[in-house]
Design a protein around this motif. Structure first.
Motif, PDB file in Angstrom:
ATOM      1  N   THR A  66       0.836  -1.203   0.000  1.00  0.00           N
ATOM      2  CA  THR A  66       0.000   0.000   0.000  1.00  0.00           C
ATOM      3  C   THR A  66       0.867   1.248   0.000  1.00  0.00           C
ATOM      4  OG1 THR A  66      -1.722  -1.189   1.199  1.00  0.00           O
ATOM      5  CG2 THR A  66      -1.827   1.220   1.243  1.00  0.00           C
ATOM      6  N   ALA A  67       1.927   1.247   0.794  1.00  0.00           N
ATOM      7  CA  ALA A  67       2.833   2.397   0.836  1.00  0.00           C
ATOM      8  C   ALA A  67       3.543   2.577  -0.501  1.00  0.00           C
ATOM      9  CB  ALA A  67       3.850   2.229   1.960  1.00  0.00           C
ATOM     10  N   ILE A  68       3.977   1.493  -1.110  1.00  0.00           N
ATOM     11  CA  ILE A  68       4.645   1.573  -2.406  1.00  0.00           C
ATOM     12  C   ILE A  68       3.677   2.088  -3.464  1.00  0.00           C
ATOM     13  CG2 ILE A  68       5.715   0.202  -4.255  1.00  0.00           C
ATOM     14  CD1 ILE A  68       6.831  -1.612  -1.925  1.00  0.00           C
ATOM     15  N   GLU A  69       2.463   1.558  -3.449  1.00  0.00           N
ATOM     16  CA  GLU A  69       1.458   1.952  -4.436  1.00  0.00           C
ATOM     17  C   GLU A  69       1.093   3.439  -4.313  1.00  0.00           C
ATOM     18  OE1 GLU A  69      -2.566   0.019  -6.266  1.00  0.00           O
ATOM     19  OE2 GLU A  69      -2.391   0.074  -4.092  1.00  0.00           O
ATOM     20  N   SER A  70       1.212   4.003  -3.126  1.00  0.00           N
ATOM     21  CA  SER A  70       0.888   5.416  -2.963  1.00  0.00           C
ATOM     22  C   SER A  70       1.867   6.316  -3.716  1.00  0.00           C
ATOM     23  CB  SER A  70       0.847   5.794  -1.481  1.00  0.00           C
ATOM     24  OG  SER A  70       2.146   5.869  -0.945  1.00  0.00           O
ATOM     25  N   LYS A  71       3.038   5.770  -4.101  1.00  0.00           N
ATOM     26  CA  LYS A  71       4.031   6.544  -4.841  1.00  0.00           C
ATOM     27  C   LYS A  71       4.271   6.017  -6.257  1.00  0.00           C
ATOM     28  CE  LYS A  71       5.292   9.665  -1.938  1.00  0.00           C
ATOM     29  NZ  LYS A  71       5.213  11.075  -2.254  1.00  0.00           N
ATOM     30  N   GLN A  72       3.805   4.833  -6.545  1.00  0.00           N
ATOM     31  CA  GLN A  72       3.997   4.208  -7.853  1.00  0.00           C
ATOM     32  C   GLN A  72       2.627   3.952  -8.472  1.00  0.00           C
ATOM     33  OE1 GLN A  72       7.154   3.258  -9.284  1.00  0.00           O
ATOM     34  NE2 GLN A  72       7.811   4.642  -7.667  1.00  0.00           N
ATOM     35  N   GLU A  73       2.629   3.439  -9.686  1.00  0.00           N
ATOM     36  CA  GLU A  73       1.354   3.094 -10.330  1.00  0.00           C
ATOM     37  C   GLU A  73       0.913   1.678  -9.977  1.00  0.00           C
ATOM     38  OE1 GLU A  73       2.056   3.715 -14.483  1.00  0.00           O
ATOM     39  OE2 GLU A  73       1.875   5.878 -14.305  1.00  0.00           O
ATOM     40  N   ASP A  74       1.712   0.983  -9.194  1.00  0.00           N
ATOM     41  CA  ASP A  74       1.394  -0.395  -8.851  1.00  0.00           C
ATOM     42  C   ASP A  74       1.950  -0.684  -7.458  1.00  0.00           C
ATOM     43  OD1 ASP A  74       0.535  -3.032  -9.054  1.00  0.00           O
ATOM     44  OD2 ASP A  74       1.248  -3.237 -11.104  1.00  0.00           O
ATOM     45  N   THR A  75       1.790  -1.910  -6.997  1.00  0.00           N
ATOM     46  CA  THR A  75       2.254  -2.288  -5.667  1.00  0.00           C
ATOM     47  C   THR A  75       3.729  -2.673  -5.648  1.00  0.00           C
ATOM     48  OG1 THR A  75       1.524  -4.561  -6.036  1.00  0.00           O
ATOM     49  CG2 THR A  75      -0.031  -3.054  -4.934  1.00  0.00           C
ATOM     50  N   TYR A  76       4.408  -2.483  -6.763  1.00  0.00           N
ATOM     51  CA  TYR A  76       5.839  -2.770  -6.834  1.00  0.00           C
ATOM     52  C   TYR A  76       6.451  -1.912  -7.936  1.00  0.00           C
ATOM     53  CZ  TYR A  76       4.570  -5.426 -10.943  1.00  0.00           C
ATOM     54  OH  TYR A  76       4.077  -5.773 -12.162  1.00  0.00           O
ATOM     55  N   ILE A  77       7.766  -1.742  -7.881  1.00  0.00           N
ATOM     56  CA  ILE A  77       8.497  -1.076  -8.947  1.00  0.00           C
ATOM     57  C   ILE A  77       8.843  -2.157  -9.973  1.00  0.00           C
ATOM     58  CG2 ILE A  77      10.611   0.170  -9.549  1.00  0.00           C
ATOM     59  CD1 ILE A  77      10.608   1.290  -6.674  1.00  0.00           C
ATOM     60  N   PRO A  78       8.552  -1.924 -11.257  1.00  0.00           N
ATOM     61  CA  PRO A  78       8.790  -2.955 -12.279  1.00  0.00           C
ATOM     62  C   PRO A  78      10.226  -3.496 -12.251  1.00  0.00           C
ATOM     63  CG  PRO A  78       7.615  -1.097 -13.228  1.00  0.00           C
ATOM     64  CD  PRO A  78       8.021  -0.690 -11.842  1.00  0.00           C
ATOM     65  N   ASN A  79      10.355  -4.802 -12.375  1.00  0.00           N
ATOM     66  CA  ASN A  79      11.646  -5.499 -12.457  1.00  0.00           C
ATOM     67  C   ASN A  79      12.552  -5.228 -11.253  1.00  0.00           C
ATOM     68  OD1 ASN A  79      10.450  -5.157 -15.123  1.00  0.00           O
ATOM     69  ND2 ASN A  79      12.209  -6.288 -15.866  1.00  0.00           N
ATOM     70  N   PHE A  80      11.969  -4.888 -10.128  1.00  0.00           N
ATOM     71  CA  PHE A  80      12.774  -4.547  -8.958  1.00  0.00           C
ATOM     72  C   PHE A  80      13.532  -5.756  -8.420  1.00  0.00           C
ATOM     73  CE2 PHE A  80      13.726  -2.903  -4.691  1.00  0.00           C
ATOM     74  CZ  PHE A  80      14.216  -1.656  -5.032  1.00  0.00           C
ATOM     75  N   VAL A  81      12.934  -6.927  -8.499  1.00  0.00           N
ATOM     76  CA  VAL A  81      13.615  -8.148  -8.034  1.00  0.00           C
ATOM     77  C   VAL A  81      14.918  -8.336  -8.813  1.00  0.00           C
ATOM     78  CG1 VAL A  81      13.459 -10.664  -7.889  1.00  0.00           C
ATOM     79  CG2 VAL A  81      11.505  -9.261  -7.223  1.00  0.00           C
ATOM     80  N   GLU A  82      14.855  -8.175 -10.123  1.00  0.00           N
ATOM     81  CA  GLU A  82      16.050  -8.327 -10.952  1.00  0.00           C
ATOM     82  C   GLU A  82      17.071  -7.249 -10.623  1.00  0.00           C
ATOM     83  OE1 GLU A  82      12.923  -8.259 -12.059  1.00  0.00           O
ATOM     84  OE2 GLU A  82      12.589 -10.172 -13.056  1.00  0.00           O
ATOM     85  N   PHE A  83      16.597  -6.018 -10.426  1.00  0.00           N
ATOM     86  CA  PHE A  83      17.479  -4.899 -10.115  1.00  0.00           C
ATOM     87  C   PHE A  83      18.259  -5.145  -8.818  1.00  0.00           C
ATOM     88  CE2 PHE A  83      17.788  -0.834  -7.698  1.00  0.00           C
ATOM     89  CZ  PHE A  83      18.860  -0.287  -8.394  1.00  0.00           C
ATOM     90  N   VAL A  84      17.566  -5.476  -7.736  1.00  0.00           N
ATOM     91  CA  VAL A  84      18.263  -5.665  -6.452  1.00  0.00           C
ATOM     92  C   VAL A  84      19.117  -6.928  -6.453  1.00  0.00           C
ATOM     93  CG1 VAL A  84      16.684  -4.273  -5.066  1.00  0.00           C
ATOM     94  CG2 VAL A  84      16.247  -6.719  -5.320  1.00  0.00           C
ATOM     95  N   SER A  85      18.739  -7.890  -7.276  1.00  0.00           N
ATOM     96  CA  SER A  85      19.570  -9.081  -7.415  1.00  0.00           C
ATOM     97  C   SER A  85      20.919  -8.705  -8.023  1.00  0.00           C
ATOM     98  CB  SER A  85      18.859 -10.123  -8.278  1.00  0.00           C
ATOM     99  OG  SER A  85      19.693 -11.239  -8.487  1.00  0.00           O
ATOM    100  N   GLU A  86      20.876  -7.897  -9.075  1.00  0.00           N
ATOM    101  CA  GLU A  86      22.121  -7.461  -9.734  1.00  0.00           C
ATOM    102  C   GLU A  86      22.903  -6.477  -8.874  1.00  0.00           C
ATOM    103  OE1 GLU A  86      23.667  -8.397 -12.571  1.00  0.00           O
ATOM    104  OE2 GLU A  86      22.132  -9.971 -12.690  1.00  0.00           O
ATOM    105  N   LYS A  87      22.237  -5.498  -8.321  1.00  0.00           N
ATOM    106  CA  LYS A  87      22.930  -4.426  -7.586  1.00  0.00           C
ATOM    107  C   LYS A  87      23.415  -4.868  -6.206  1.00  0.00           C
ATOM    108  CE  LYS A  87      22.572   0.449  -6.301  1.00  0.00           C
ATOM    109  NZ  LYS A  87      23.830   0.868  -6.878  1.00  0.00           N
TER     110      LYS A  87
END
Length: 132
Positions: A66-87
């Motif tokens: 809910t907190a994420i969705e209040s700032k994004q268009e969805d309940t998650y940032i797209p491809n975030f799992v892949e991003f944090v996996s790499e970074k």
């Protein structure tokens, strides 16, 4: 790592001690990913061992999506799992890594613009692909 195992019956006292040590009380807001899994399990264990009172109040549970969705268009940032996996080398479905990922996602949602997030993705070779 090989961690010492505890009998489930000991969980309630161990969890109570932990909550007391980190100042969690009945006024503390508890953030989790979904209100229908971990909080239900904790509640069930407490009831199984005759404890009606949890260290936190059930009305203080919040879903991080809910907190994420209040700032994004969805309940998650797209491809975030892949991003944090790499970074950061985070691995999905590990309790600690999932908690870190949710915290990072909330941080990025509240402190970065979409263009800044795209640039960060580019830096680690992950494609930013919003659904909308």
């Amino acid at each position: 790592k090989n961690q010492p195992k505890h009998d489930l019956a000991e969980f309630v006292n161990i969890f109570d001690d932990y909550c007391r040590d980190v100042n969690i009380n009945r006024k503390t807001t508890i953030w989790c990913r979904g209100l229908d899994f971990d909080p239900v399990i904790v509640n069930s264990i407490y009831h199984q061992f005759g404890r009606e009172l949890l260290p936190y109040h059930h009305t203080r549970l919040r879903d991080i999506r809910t907190a994420i969705e209040s700032k994004q268009e969805d309940t998650y940032i797209p491809n975030f799992v892949e991003f944090v996996s790499e970074k950061y080398g985070l691995i999905s479905h590990g309790a600690l890594h999932d908690s870190i990922r949710d915290t990072l996602q909330l941080y990025y949602a509240y402190t970065k613009t979409e263009d800044e997030i795209k640039e960060l993705y580019d830096d680690v070779g992950v494609k930013y692909e919003p659904k909308y």
